[in-house]
Design a protein around this motif. Sequence first.
Motif, PDB file in Angstrom:
ATOM      1  N   GLY A 145       8.811   6.052  -0.618  1.00  0.00           N
ATOM      2  CA  GLY A 145       9.054   5.736   1.331  1.00  0.00           C
ATOM      3  C   GLY A 145       9.314   6.919   2.065  1.00  0.00           C
ATOM      4  N   THR A 146       9.860   6.360   3.174  1.00  0.00           N
ATOM      5  CA  THR A 146       9.860   7.337   3.938  1.00  0.00           C
ATOM      6  C   THR A 146      11.621   7.633   3.484  1.00  0.00           C
ATOM      7  OG1 THR A 146       8.170   7.086   5.088  1.00  0.00           O
ATOM      8  CG2 THR A 146       9.823   8.039   6.462  1.00  0.00           C
ATOM      9  N   ARG A 147      12.066   8.869   3.790  1.00  0.00           N
ATOM     10  CA  ARG A 147      13.259   9.012   4.190  1.00  0.00           C
ATOM     11  C   ARG A 147      13.552  10.344   4.513  1.00  0.00           C
ATOM     12  NH1 ARG A 147      12.336   8.690  -1.333  1.00  0.00           N
ATOM     13  NH2 ARG A 147      13.066   7.155  -2.320  1.00  0.00           N
ATOM     14  N   VAL A 148      15.060  10.030   5.798  1.00  0.00           N
ATOM     15  CA  VAL A 148      15.364  10.534   6.535  1.00  0.00           C
ATOM     16  C   VAL A 148      16.449  11.934   6.069  1.00  0.00           C
ATOM     17  CG1 VAL A 148      16.153  10.883   9.389  1.00  0.00           C
ATOM     18  CG2 VAL A 148      14.727   8.672   8.226  1.00  0.00           C
ATOM     19  N   TRP A 149      16.446  13.302   6.466  1.00  0.00           N
ATOM     20  CA  TRP A 149      17.536  14.182   6.129  1.00  0.00           C
ATOM     21  C   TRP A 149      17.589  15.063   7.219  1.00  0.00           C
ATOM     22  CZ3 TRP A 149      19.541  14.603   1.169  1.00  0.00           C
ATOM     23  CH2 TRP A 149      18.956  13.684  -0.175  1.00  0.00           C
ATOM     24  N   ARG A 150      18.806  15.603   7.330  1.00  0.00           N
ATOM     25  CA  ARG A 150      19.464  16.960   8.241  1.00  0.00           C
ATOM     26  C   ARG A 150      19.952  17.873   7.284  1.00  0.00           C
ATOM     27  NH1 ARG A 150      20.770  16.925  14.529  1.00  0.00           N
ATOM     28  NH2 ARG A 150      21.230  19.742  14.587  1.00  0.00           N
ATOM     29  N   GLY A 151      19.583  19.068   7.141  1.00  0.00           N
ATOM     30  CA  GLY A 151      19.767  20.057   5.889  1.00  0.00           C
ATOM     31  C   GLY A 151      19.773  18.830   4.654  1.00  0.00           C
ATOM     32  N   LYS A 152      20.672  19.227   3.972  1.00  0.00           N
ATOM     33  CA  LYS A 152      20.875  18.524   2.778  1.00  0.00           C
ATOM     34  C   LYS A 152      21.586  17.630   2.551  1.00  0.00           C
ATOM     35  CE  LYS A 152      21.822  23.110   0.243  1.00  0.00           C
ATOM     36  NZ  LYS A 152      23.216  23.797  -0.480  1.00  0.00           N
ATOM     37  N   GLU A 153      22.049  16.868   3.922  1.00  0.00           N
ATOM     38  CA  GLU A 153      22.111  15.318   4.241  1.00  0.00           C
ATOM     39  C   GLU A 153      21.378  14.265   4.243  1.00  0.00           C
ATOM     40  OE1 GLU A 153      25.834  13.673   7.516  1.00  0.00           O
ATOM     41  OE2 GLU A 153      25.035  15.315   7.833  1.00  0.00           O
ATOM     42  N   ARG A 154      21.733  13.560   3.844  1.00  0.00           N
ATOM     43  CA  ARG A 154      20.922  12.151   4.138  1.00  0.00           C
ATOM     44  C   ARG A 154      20.551  11.737   5.223  1.00  0.00           C
ATOM     45  NH1 ARG A 154      18.498   7.979  -0.056  1.00  0.00           N
ATOM     46  NH2 ARG A 154      16.807   6.855   1.189  1.00  0.00           N
ATOM     47  N   ILE A 155      20.596  11.191   5.785  1.00  0.00           N
ATOM     48  CA  ILE A 155      20.859   9.886   6.931  1.00  0.00           C
ATOM     49  C   ILE A 155      19.891   8.915   7.761  1.00  0.00           C
ATOM     50  CG2 ILE A 155      21.820  12.386   7.935  1.00  0.00           C
ATOM     51  CD1 ILE A 155      19.248  12.623  10.350  1.00  0.00           C
ATOM     52  N   PRO A 156      21.043   7.923   8.362  1.00  0.00           N
ATOM     53  CA  PRO A 156      20.070   6.924   8.795  1.00  0.00           C
ATOM     54  C   PRO A 156      18.670   7.070   9.481  1.00  0.00           C
ATOM     55  CG  PRO A 156      22.262   7.029   9.625  1.00  0.00           C
ATOM     56  CD  PRO A 156      21.951   7.918   8.499  1.00  0.00           C
ATOM     57  N   PRO A 163      12.276   2.675   7.955  1.00  0.00           N
ATOM     58  CA  PRO A 163      10.612   3.637   8.027  1.00  0.00           C
ATOM     59  C   PRO A 163       9.263   3.368   7.399  1.00  0.00           C
ATOM     60  CG  PRO A 163      12.289   5.244   6.828  1.00  0.00           C
ATOM     61  CD  PRO A 163      12.884   3.243   7.141  1.00  0.00           C
ATOM     62  N   PRO A 164       8.606   3.395   7.876  1.00  0.00           N
ATOM     63  CA  PRO A 164       7.253   2.862   7.428  1.00  0.00           C
ATOM     64  C   PRO A 164       6.401   3.709   6.757  1.00  0.00           C
ATOM     65  CG  PRO A 164       6.264   4.070   9.010  1.00  0.00           C
ATOM     66  CD  PRO A 164       8.047   3.284   9.477  1.00  0.00           C
ATOM     67  N   ILE A 182       3.968   5.956   5.002  1.00  0.00           N
ATOM     68  CA  ILE A 182       3.602   7.133   6.312  1.00  0.00           C
ATOM     69  C   ILE A 182       2.301   6.991   6.112  1.00  0.00           C
ATOM     70  CG2 ILE A 182       2.212   9.243   7.806  1.00  0.00           C
ATOM     71  CD1 ILE A 182       5.320   9.960   7.054  1.00  0.00           C
ATOM     72  N   SER A 183       1.545   6.697   4.828  1.00  0.00           N
ATOM     73  CA  SER A 183       0.312   6.247   4.351  1.00  0.00           C
ATOM     74  C   SER A 183       0.016   5.007   4.381  1.00  0.00           C
ATOM     75  CB  SER A 183      -0.484   6.649   2.696  1.00  0.00           C
ATOM     76  OG  SER A 183       0.917   6.143   2.226  1.00  0.00           O
ATOM     77  N   GLU A 184       0.908   4.075   5.166  1.00  0.00           N
ATOM     78  CA  GLU A 184       0.516   2.557   5.513  1.00  0.00           C
ATOM     79  C   GLU A 184       0.229   2.744   6.833  1.00  0.00           C
ATOM     80  OE1 GLU A 184       3.256   0.439   3.817  1.00  0.00           O
ATOM     81  OE2 GLU A 184       2.328   0.767   1.237  1.00  0.00           O
ATOM     82  N   ALA A 185       1.560   3.371   7.322  1.00  0.00           N
ATOM     83  CA  ALA A 185       1.737   2.857   8.898  1.00  0.00           C
ATOM     84  C   ALA A 185       0.256   3.904   9.427  1.00  0.00           C
ATOM     85  CB  ALA A 185       2.630   4.258   9.536  1.00  0.00           C
ATOM     86  N   CYS A 186      -0.317   4.281   8.627  1.00  0.00           N
ATOM     87  CA  CYS A 186      -1.094   5.029  10.056  1.00  0.00           C
ATOM     88  C   CYS A 186      -2.705   3.924   9.957  1.00  0.00           C
ATOM     89  CB  CYS A 186      -2.321   6.446   8.282  1.00  0.00           C
ATOM     90  SG  CYS A 186      -1.496   7.260   8.720  1.00  0.00           S
ATOM     91  N   THR A 206       4.198  14.314   1.454  1.00  0.00           N
ATOM     92  CA  THR A 206       4.104  14.437  -0.087  1.00  0.00           C
ATOM     93  C   THR A 206       2.783  14.014  -0.240  1.00  0.00           C
ATOM     94  OG1 THR A 206       5.847  13.542  -0.841  1.00  0.00           O
ATOM     95  CG2 THR A 206       5.788  15.431  -0.252  1.00  0.00           C
ATOM     96  N   ALA A 207       3.025  13.595  -1.750  1.00  0.00           N
ATOM     97  CA  ALA A 207       1.882  13.167  -2.792  1.00  0.00           C
ATOM     98  C   ALA A 207       0.907  11.858  -2.219  1.00  0.00           C
ATOM     99  CB  ALA A 207       2.213  13.131  -4.018  1.00  0.00           C
ATOM    100  N   GLY A 208       1.913  10.625  -1.629  1.00  0.00           N
ATOM    101  CA  GLY A 208       1.620   9.473  -0.534  1.00  0.00           C
ATOM    102  C   GLY A 208       0.483   9.882  -0.211  1.00  0.00           C
ATOM    103  N   LEU A 209       0.831  10.658   0.676  1.00  0.00           N
ATOM    104  CA  LEU A 209      -0.447  10.604   1.967  1.00  0.00           C
ATOM    105  C   LEU A 209      -2.069  11.734   1.264  1.00  0.00           C
ATOM    106  CD1 LEU A 209      -1.320  10.327   4.564  1.00  0.00           C
ATOM    107  CD2 LEU A 209      -0.422  11.763   5.750  1.00  0.00           C
TER     108      LEU A 209
END
Length: 284
Positions: free
Chosen positions: A1-12, A19-20, A22-26, A56-59
């Motif tokens: 899945g798609t995840r969002v990070w800022r530095g070491k912190e995962r953010i919403p 979030p979609p 990426i390989s499917e959203a294309c 990464t590997a999915g795309l």
Amino acid sequence: GTRVWRGKERIPWPLKEKPPVISEACSDPQALLSFSQGLRNLIAEHRGAACMVGATAGLRQAIDEGTVTEKQILELRQILPPKCVLRVLSPQEEAHYELRCMREFTEASYAMMSMGGKSMQLGREKALYSLPFAMHLGYDFLSDNSLSWHERIPALEAEYVRLASEEKDSQDIGLIEGTVVGITDTVQVAKKLGLCGKQIEVKEFMKALTEETNKLLQLESESGLERQDFVYAARVILMKAVIATIIDSDAHLLFRDDFKVSWTAGFFLDGAEMHSANIFAPVK
């Protein structure tokens, strides 16, 4: 899945929906537009911060298989907002960043074993490798009822062994020796086996994986199994095959759940160390 990070912190993610992938959203114009809007909102929420969309590997697999085309990748780049770039990480880059993050918590001599949905990363500095298969292959295999349940388990194990052997030969992977730290999804398997937090011999861990495989074989069918059961079964069989093929039988394994490793954290750590304005540049 798609995840969002800022530095070491995962953010919403700033939108209500997830979030979609990426390989499917294309291949879905509406999903691309939603993704673009989410990125714009994200950048605005963080005062115009630069943003890297790292795939990464999915795309990588979707591009190799032709389900995502170069034209679609170009279209994805074109809908990205200003200050946002797309990077399709190479297998070596993904492994490098995961190892860089792991090094914050482990001794420099320890090797790494990482497992995700589409690939595995193994090794240590100057000897890093990526296997282009992982849990999803086993999940799909076990979910396919064209074979009986009792036929699927050994057939999947044989397939994982075949793939691991092929990659070992084609990448010239030597047996990984010493202490190997299991990170990412490998930790979930070790936790379920009650083997987190201590160094154990490969033989002991393989015995535990074999016992889990035998439990799967004792089931009359897959009836009653839920999605997470198929995921766990695929991970167990995958680890059993890869460890037997690529990790030295006299090595030790260490699984810890008191820290988390991600390639994104390694990416930001690398950028901080380089003190570079262009931390989005590929690893050399």
